[in-house]
Design a protein around this motif. Sequence first.
Motif, PDB file in Angstrom:
ATOM      1  N   GLU A  50       0.881  -1.084   0.000  1.00 34.01           N
ATOM      2  CA  GLU A  50       0.032  -0.227   0.131  1.00 34.01           C
ATOM      3  C   GLU A  50       0.926   1.341  -0.141  1.00 34.01           C
ATOM      4  O   GLU A  50       0.498   2.217  -0.522  1.00 34.01           O
ATOM      5  CB  GLU A  50      -0.790   0.044   1.336  1.00 34.01           C
ATOM      6  CG  GLU A  50      -1.935   1.194   1.252  1.00 34.01           C
ATOM      7  CD  GLU A  50      -2.970   0.951   2.428  1.00 34.01           C
ATOM      8  OE1 GLU A  50      -3.864   1.907   2.359  1.00 34.01           O
ATOM      9  OE2 GLU A  50      -2.596   0.383   3.358  1.00 34.01           O
ATOM     10  N   GLU A  53       2.204   1.888  -3.574  1.00 35.67           N
ATOM     11  CA  GLU A  53       1.178   1.992  -4.456  1.00 35.67           C
ATOM     12  C   GLU A  53       0.532   3.560  -4.167  1.00 35.67           C
ATOM     13  O   GLU A  53       0.423   4.287  -5.300  1.00 35.67           O
ATOM     14  CB  GLU A  53      -0.359   1.249  -4.084  1.00 35.67           C
ATOM     15  CG  GLU A  53      -1.297   1.556  -5.459  1.00 35.67           C
ATOM     16  CD  GLU A  53      -2.433   0.680  -4.982  1.00 35.67           C
ATOM     17  OE1 GLU A  53      -3.562   1.042  -5.632  1.00 35.67           O
ATOM     18  OE2 GLU A  53      -2.594  -0.357  -4.245  1.00 35.67           O
ATOM     19  N   LYS A  54       0.435   4.124  -2.927  1.00 37.65           N
ATOM     20  CA  LYS A  54      -0.116   5.327  -2.950  1.00 37.65           C
ATOM     21  C   LYS A  54       1.079   6.389  -2.705  1.00 37.65           C
ATOM     22  O   LYS A  54       0.557   7.514  -2.933  1.00 37.65           O
ATOM     23  CB  LYS A  54      -0.568   5.191  -1.358  1.00 37.65           C
ATOM     24  CG  LYS A  54      -1.992   4.572  -1.220  1.00 37.65           C
ATOM     25  CD  LYS A  54      -2.745   4.773   0.178  1.00 37.65           C
ATOM     26  CE  LYS A  54      -4.206   4.322  -0.048  1.00 37.65           C
ATOM     27  NZ  LYS A  54      -4.892   4.448   1.172  1.00 37.65           N
ATOM     28  N   SER A  55       2.305   6.029  -2.967  1.00 36.12           N
ATOM     29  CA  SER A  55       3.325   6.984  -3.144  1.00 36.12           C
ATOM     30  C   SER A  55       3.649   7.214  -4.664  1.00 36.12           C
ATOM     31  O   SER A  55       4.407   7.897  -5.032  1.00 36.12           O
ATOM     32  CB  SER A  55       4.697   6.465  -2.438  1.00 36.12           C
ATOM     33  OG  SER A  55       5.136   5.174  -3.107  1.00 36.12           O
ATOM     34  N   ASP A 249       5.126  14.544   0.432  1.00 31.80           N
ATOM     35  CA  ASP A 249       3.748  13.785  -0.160  1.00 31.80           C
ATOM     36  C   ASP A 249       4.185  12.511   0.238  1.00 31.80           C
ATOM     37  O   ASP A 249       3.011  11.690   0.662  1.00 31.80           O
ATOM     38  CB  ASP A 249       3.754  13.885  -1.630  1.00 31.80           C
ATOM     39  CG  ASP A 249       5.041  13.412  -2.329  1.00 31.80           C
ATOM     40  OD1 ASP A 249       6.076  13.504  -1.853  1.00 31.80           O
ATOM     41  OD2 ASP A 249       4.942  12.840  -3.521  1.00 31.80           O
ATOM     42  N   VAL A 253       1.779  10.008   2.881  1.00 30.87           N
ATOM     43  CA  VAL A 253       1.073   8.701   2.604  1.00 30.87           C
ATOM     44  C   VAL A 253       1.408   7.827   3.931  1.00 30.87           C
ATOM     45  O   VAL A 253       0.385   7.109   4.506  1.00 30.87           O
ATOM     46  CB  VAL A 253       1.825   7.663   1.430  1.00 30.87           C
ATOM     47  CG1 VAL A 253       1.443   6.520   1.311  1.00 30.87           C
ATOM     48  CG2 VAL A 253       1.445   8.792   0.075  1.00 30.87           C
ATOM     49  N   GLU A 256      -0.948   8.606   6.663  1.00 34.31           N
ATOM     50  CA  GLU A 256      -2.359   8.257   6.117  1.00 34.31           C
ATOM     51  C   GLU A 256      -2.708   6.601   6.260  1.00 34.31           C
ATOM     52  O   GLU A 256      -3.841   6.138   7.085  1.00 34.31           O
ATOM     53  CB  GLU A 256      -2.683   8.498   4.902  1.00 34.31           C
ATOM     54  CG  GLU A 256      -4.067   7.935   4.309  1.00 34.31           C
ATOM     55  CD  GLU A 256      -4.016   7.851   2.489  1.00 34.31           C
ATOM     56  OE1 GLU A 256      -4.998   7.222   2.106  1.00 34.31           O
ATOM     57  OE2 GLU A 256      -3.108   8.543   1.968  1.00 34.31           O
ATOM     58  N   ILE A 257      -1.473   5.848   6.195  1.00 33.33           N
ATOM     59  CA  ILE A 257      -1.888   4.540   6.343  1.00 33.33           C
ATOM     60  C   ILE A 257      -1.460   3.862   7.768  1.00 33.33           C
ATOM     61  O   ILE A 257      -1.260   2.745   7.840  1.00 33.33           O
ATOM     62  CB  ILE A 257      -1.325   3.758   5.291  1.00 33.33           C
ATOM     63  CG1 ILE A 257       0.278   3.874   4.948  1.00 33.33           C
ATOM     64  CG2 ILE A 257      -1.828   4.246   3.995  1.00 33.33           C
ATOM     65  CD1 ILE A 257       0.851   2.990   4.159  1.00 33.33           C
TER      66      ILE A 257
END
Length: 332
Positions: A50, A53-55, A249, A253, A256-257
Amino acid sequence: MTYRVALASLCASVALTGPAQAQDINLTMSHYLPPVLGLHVDFLEPFARELEEKSGGKVAVDIQTAGSSLGTITKQWDQTQDGLTDISFGLHGIPRGRFICTQVVELPFLTDSVEEANKVLWGLFPDHLAEEHAGVKVLGLMAHDPGVLATNGKRVEKPEDLKGLRIRVPSPFIAAMLEDLGAVPVGMPPGQVYENMQTGAIDGVVLPWAGLKEFRITEVTTNAIEIGAYTTPFYFVMNEDTYNDMPADVQSVVDEISGDALVAKFPDWWTAWGAAGPAQITDAGGEVISPDAALWQEWIDATAGTVARLEADLAAECGPQLIAAARALAAD
């Protein structure tokens, strides 16, 4: 900087005018578990993917597990704090003596569910446990589901049934509790419990359902009682320099996770990992006891002296406010 940042080579035709490509951030995550266990399959591996992916592909995560040079259980914290790894998952209780105040969640009968255990542990962190976790970025703290006492050929229902039994214990607090009840605590890695219960070298073990199932101990268990006497804390942390050196950024991430969003997932995972455990025992003709309120109180009363002594020791090291805060969170 603990991660390796590689800038892609630029073609000669754009060397002076073309923009540099995005950074590639290569992270190493380590833990001490076999990659077939639920903690790896459902939590650590998906977290890594994750993050990648989110990065937007800026991050790549290599996971080192048990059996690798970075998979030693006693070294997880130091490896990440020192920058040998970027992220690690480890057990607060190994090595002993480092996270003394965090042990508060291991007090017998402090919590009675996996939800409550995680609420207490994470709730204590900001004001009472942050100092013990200094030097890293804490991504999350977790506690497993309430412990089960599983035995082979010995039926335990009441506290007095423990007298003389040799029981593998997970922590000093539970060792103290069982010893006060007349049992003989035995230290042993969970991977050795199956053989020792099968041969009668030990009579039983205290573990959560997930551990009983994943180490196949249910196969050599004839009786189990869900005494719920303890939980064990774990940490999931990142090297501070790794986090601070990341672009904003990518930091977003990570934020966030992890933290609250991640901790909220732990109870359901532990419940799922151990769900099949009771049936594995009963389907083979064994017995699983779920104590009613009266039996539960017998265990609490029988261990009250042990708990009072452990609380006094913790209060001397960490202050009485820690105990009060833990009990308030458990009662909330």
